[in-house]
Design an enzyme around this catalytic site. Sequence first.
Site, PDB file in Angstrom:
ATOM      1  N   GLU A  33      71.102  15.706  31.124  1.00 34.57           N
ATOM      2  CA  GLU A  33      70.515  14.965  30.003  1.00 34.57           C
ATOM      3  C   GLU A  33      69.295  15.740  29.521  1.00 34.57           C
ATOM      4  OE1 GLU A  33      71.034  12.182  27.906  1.00 34.57           O
ATOM      5  OE2 GLU A  33      69.279  13.174  27.078  1.00 34.57           O
TER       6      GLU A  33
ATOM      7  N   GLY B  66      69.741   7.225  29.404  1.00 33.35           N
ATOM      8  CA  GLY B  66      69.941   6.000  28.616  1.00 33.35           C
ATOM      9  C   GLY B  66      70.366   6.303  27.192  1.00 33.35           C
ATOM     10  N   GLY B  67      70.121   7.541  26.748  1.00 33.16           N
ATOM     11  CA  GLY B  67      70.591   7.951  25.416  1.00 33.16           C
ATOM     12  C   GLY B  67      69.930   7.193  24.275  1.00 33.16           C
TER      13      GLY B  67
ATOM     14  N   GLY C  82      73.718  -0.890   6.157  1.00 30.52           N
ATOM     15  CA  GLY C  82      74.642  -1.078   7.285  1.00 30.52           C
ATOM     16  C   GLY C  82      73.911  -1.720   8.449  1.00 30.52           C
TER      17      GLY C  82
ATOM     18  N   HIS D 235      80.234 -28.087  27.010  1.00 27.00           N
ATOM     19  CA  HIS D 235      79.596 -28.892  25.956  1.00 27.00           C
ATOM     20  C   HIS D 235      78.190 -29.286  26.407  1.00 27.00           C
ATOM     21  CE1 HIS D 235      79.181 -31.700  22.674  1.00 27.00           C
ATOM     22  NE2 HIS D 235      78.748 -32.604  23.545  1.00 27.00           N
TER      23      HIS D 235
ATOM     24  N   CYS E 112      71.019   4.597  22.660  1.00 28.22           N
ATOM     25  CA  CYS E 112      71.108   3.130  22.795  1.00 28.22           C
ATOM     26  C   CYS E 112      69.868   2.569  23.501  1.00 28.22           C
ATOM     27  CB  CYS E 112      72.366   2.764  23.567  1.00 28.22           C
ATOM     28  SG  CYS E 112      72.455   1.029  23.987  1.00 28.22           S
TER      29      CYS E 112
ATOM     30  N   ILE F 278      72.006  -0.583  11.077  1.00 26.90           N
ATOM     31  CA  ILE F 278      70.609  -0.270  11.376  1.00 26.90           C
ATOM     32  C   ILE F 278      69.700  -0.807  10.270  1.00 26.90           C
ATOM     33  CG2 ILE F 278      68.917   1.605  11.674  1.00 26.90           C
ATOM     34  CD1 ILE F 278      71.101   3.222  13.054  1.00 26.90           C
TER      35      ILE F 278
END
Length: 456
Positions: free
Chosen positions: A31, A36-37, A182, A440, A39, A184
């Site tokens: 990485e 975690g990238g 969109g 419920h 996201c 974002i």
Amino acid sequence: MYDLIVIGGGPAGYLGAERAASAGMSVCLFEKNSLGGVCLNEGCIPSKALLNSAKIYEQAVHGDKYGVKIEGATLDHKAVVARRGKVVKTLVGGVGAKMKAHGVTVVKEKAKITGRVEGGFAVEAAGQVYEAKKLLIATGSVPVMPPIPGLRENYKTGFVLTNREVLELDAVPAKLVIIGGGVIGLEMGAYYNVAGSHVTVVEMLDHIAGPTDGEIRTLLLKEYQKKGVDFRLGAKVTAVEPGKVVYEDAQGKVCEVEADKVLCSIGRRADFGDIGLDTIGVETTRMGIVTDNKGRTNVENVYAAGDVNGHNMLAHTAYRESEVAVNTMLGKSDVMRYNANPSVIYAKPEVAAVGFTEEAAKEAGIDYEVKKLSMRYAGRFVAENEGGDGLCKILVDKKHRNIIGVHMIGGYASEIIWGAAALIETELRVRDVKELIFPHPTVSEIIREVIWEFKD
Ligand code: NAI
């Protein structure tokens, strides 16, 4: 030699590494930024932290509707942004701990495939060579920045932002212009609208929210407009200049809108250009790395999962794609089914959907029946949403009577939609769903209510 090298530590990469390691494979994960990238660091999670603060603030401001008077409520944007940092740090730490617990070797460097070696592949990072029998490419995506005059130049000066910078602004811009209505754009627009910006969304299409059901996206547009968000639809941005965005409206008239900051959110593209795919001959298109429904590329023992395959840029899709790829590596039978893949816009109100929209069903020539009800048919929704409304719409295959689409707008939709996905995934028919017990009072009961509108 490792059993598996994973390139990219976002949802596809870290989960793929975890699943492979827990199945007994030796795994090395690369990485170049933070685990975690996108996201976790600059997408799904930090944006939810911001939106939650907006929700609490709005509840405080409108508390009197519920008999709760709170005077002097303020939204401290700096504190909100600081909390977002804390949330991200905790979760990034959690991913690191998981990798450690599963014995995954994590190399925090940019990796590049350098070619084949006997029995596998070679990857280079920071001058060191690593080898593995198999590769999982999970390098994600980057924001699209088209060659609109002034866009890139003004990104360098900090006037134009992407999903990353918009999450860490020091101050709330008085005028925020968002290019692209969109996911974002709508999520960030919701936060900054509540935080006090005058938000203008400039969208090329004649509607917002992309492929969302037509009726639901119209309701969403009205909700945003009620809150004072300004929309310029059918508007093509032609230039970005300091202090303004220039666009051509649907009639071809040149217009401009003033801005203190501009968010560019017009989509993302797969990120695979410089990782050495050519050295081993992996097939790509403009959309991403070509994979089959098991995550396999054209090169044996090379897999790709997540945004980089260009199928569907959602973190939960990435999770599942990496599981399918790892299961395939392990010789287990597994396959990606995209028909029951839920999507959520954490807008205000939330929109969640799974399966066919009416538009898509018509295009596919499916003979369907549709029923819908206001969310106000769920008692819990009325109890918790003074003056609010929403919609739940279900599509059923007319002949086979199974559920093929569920579309919702309203609070909790994001938490309910997985259940709707399960109905589609397991091909339940109307009469099967009628036999299910829903707790419920929950907002999820709206699904049961709509299902009872259908004949068996
Ligand atoms: P998007 O594809 O959702 O929306 C981009 C919008 O920009 C579209 O409506 C498009 O018509 C418009 N557009 C394109 N070019 C334009 C131009 N020149 N001028 C004006 N409008 C233009 O892309 P977005 O919002 O950037 O999100 C990127 C990716 O991130 C998406 O693929 C999405 O799946 C993912 N994402 C998902 C989230 C979620 O699941 N809740 C949250 C945030 C991002």
